[in-house]
Scaffold this active site. Structure first.
Site, PDB file in Angstrom:
ATOM      1  N   TYR A  70     -12.151   0.537  11.258  1.00  0.00           N
ATOM      2  CA  TYR A  70     -13.340   0.090  10.527  1.00  0.00           C
ATOM      3  C   TYR A  70     -14.464  -0.215  11.517  1.00  0.00           C
ATOM      4  O   TYR A  70     -15.600   0.248  11.353  1.00  0.00           O
ATOM      5  CB  TYR A  70     -12.967  -1.158   9.729  1.00  0.00           C
ATOM      6  CG  TYR A  70     -14.082  -1.796   8.929  1.00  0.00           C
ATOM      7  CD1 TYR A  70     -14.641  -1.162   7.835  1.00  0.00           C
ATOM      8  CD2 TYR A  70     -14.547  -3.079   9.266  1.00  0.00           C
ATOM      9  CE1 TYR A  70     -15.638  -1.767   7.089  1.00  0.00           C
ATOM     10  CE2 TYR A  70     -15.533  -3.696   8.523  1.00  0.00           C
ATOM     11  CZ  TYR A  70     -16.087  -3.041   7.436  1.00  0.00           C
ATOM     12  OH  TYR A  70     -17.072  -3.639   6.695  1.00  0.00           O
ATOM     13  N   LYS A 125     -18.135   1.504  12.251  1.00  0.00           N
ATOM     14  CA  LYS A 125     -19.382   0.718  12.188  1.00  0.00           C
ATOM     15  C   LYS A 125     -20.219   0.899  13.454  1.00  0.00           C
ATOM     16  O   LYS A 125     -21.443   1.050  13.382  1.00  0.00           O
ATOM     17  CB  LYS A 125     -19.069  -0.765  11.936  1.00  0.00           C
ATOM     18  CG  LYS A 125     -18.552  -1.046  10.515  1.00  0.00           C
ATOM     19  CD  LYS A 125     -19.542  -0.605   9.459  1.00  0.00           C
ATOM     20  CE  LYS A 125     -19.094  -0.825   8.039  1.00  0.00           C
ATOM     21  NZ  LYS A 125     -19.954  -0.142   7.050  1.00  0.00           N
TER      22      LYS A 125
HETATM   23  C1  AKB Z   1     -13.987  -6.987   5.951  1.00  0.00           C
HETATM   24  O1  AKB Z   1     -13.370  -8.056   5.991  1.00  0.00           O
HETATM   25  O2  AKB Z   1     -13.495  -5.886   6.234  1.00  0.00           O
HETATM   26  C2  AKB Z   1     -15.443  -7.031   5.561  1.00  0.00           C
HETATM   27  C3  AKB Z   1     -16.337  -7.172   6.752  1.00  0.00           C
HETATM   28  C4  AKB Z   1     -16.405  -8.438   7.480  1.00  0.00           C
HETATM   29  O3  AKB Z   1     -17.002  -6.240   7.117  1.00  0.00           O
HETATM   30  N1  AKB Z   1     -15.666  -8.092   4.646  1.00  0.00           N
END
Ligand code: AKB
Length: 319
Positions: free
Chosen positions: A142, A146
């Site tokens: 993730y 980003k």
């Molecule tokens: C997550 O926990 O994956 C999201 C974020 C902090 O981007 N809420």
């Protein structure tokens, strides 16, 4: 008047951003893109909608042409804990949707907002008051999407003048649509349990600090950054924004002021704990304050009181 397309408008942020943008720019000027059910109540009656698979550039281009769009809010993403279980899916959804939006924006001269996250930082980033410009070596897929998203968005701006802007969202606490698959989701779920009179089992341990934000402030950030005077922006993708940082004990104590008998226990989820441990404790948002006037309204106590009030009514009505 601006014409806006929201890609991914039925999720936690999108469902409230649609309402907010329609209240500012007019119902007919905000087209809500949807992909899969469940949809919020009355979704199709609330204003213009379009079915869009964000990984298909043609579908985005068609929507932009048909509705004469000049700003895209791209919210398509798989959150951190779910993405960690299926990294390929996390990458495909996060990156393909962004590249598609950027290419369509380049061709049709649209502005693009794509949220980044506190997940764009990693274990080697300074943990407290994390600076705007610092080490970004995330260890989650993730976070990798980003950081890549921030870099590619800046690239499209520098190379082709695409008006890309973004903020690094903390965990967002909301009461309309539940988040799904995030590491910070516990800070939403705890409120539902408290108001329903149920115990809460927390998946991250005491002492795990993360930045969090109440939805009204997050929505203001998304609107304000897109309305900001471009001549004042030194940064673009992406701005640190912050309003509160807490650990599970602090939110538990804030809720206990309203529900003294509320009980929280811990059953640590190793995946969520490892992700949380790799993220900052708190961000320094000076640049956002200086460059476009960021100024959040909610702290932990004010948010807690409002969340409880709203959820009391919601749970009474829908259970
Ligand atoms: C997550 O926990 O994956 C999201 C974020 C902090 O981007 N809420």
């Amino acid at each position: 008047m601006k014409k806006i397309l929201i890609v991914g408008s039925t999720g936690q942020i999108g469902s409230e951003l649609g309402i907010k943008l329609r209240s500012i720019y007019g119902v007919d000027n905000v087209v809500c893109g949807y992909y899969k059910p469940p949809f919020p109540e009355n979704f199709f009656e609330l204003g213009p909608t379009v079915e869009i698979d964000a990984t298909d550039a043609q579908q985005i281009a068609d929507a932009v042409k048909t509705h004469k769009i000049d700003a895209i809010y791209n919210l398509a993403a798989i959150l951190s804990a779910t993405a960690e279980k299926n990294p390929k899916l996390g990458w495909d959804v996060g990156m393909n949707s962004l590249i598609n939006c950027l290419d369509v924006a380049k061709e049709h001269e649209c502005a693009v907002f794509t949220p980044s996250s506190i997940g764009a930082f990693g274990p080697t980033t300074p943990k407290d008051k994390t600076p705007q410009d610092t080490v970004q070596r995330p260890t989650t897929i993730y976070g990798i999407t980003k950081v890549t998203g921030e870099l590619i968005s800046d690239y499209y701006f520098r190379r082709w003048g695409v008006d890309t802007r973004s903020v690094r969202f903390p965990g967002i606490i909301s009461n309309l649509t539940m988040p799904g698959g995030g590491t910070t989701d516990y800070a939403v779920e705890i409120f539902y349990n408290a108001v329903k009179g149920e115990n809460f089992v927390c998946p991250v341990k005491a002492g795990t600090y993360m930045d969090m934000m109440y939805m009204p402030d997050a929505l203001d950030a998304a609107v304000q950054i897109m309305e900001a005077d471009p001549s004042k922006l030194i940064h673009r993708n992406s701005f640190n924004i912050a309003s509160m940082s807490f650990d599970p004990e602090m939110i538990y104590q804030a809720i206990k002021k309203h529900y003294p008998d509320f009980v929280m226990e811990y059953d640590v989820d190793p995946l969520k704990q490892a992700i949380a441990d790799s993220w900052p404790n708190s961000l320094d948002d000076t640049c956002a304050r200086e460059e476009w006037g960021w100024n959040p309204k909610y702290d932990l106590d004010k948010m807690t009181a409002d969340m409880i009030e709203v959820l009391k009514h919601k749970i009474k009505k829908y259970g």
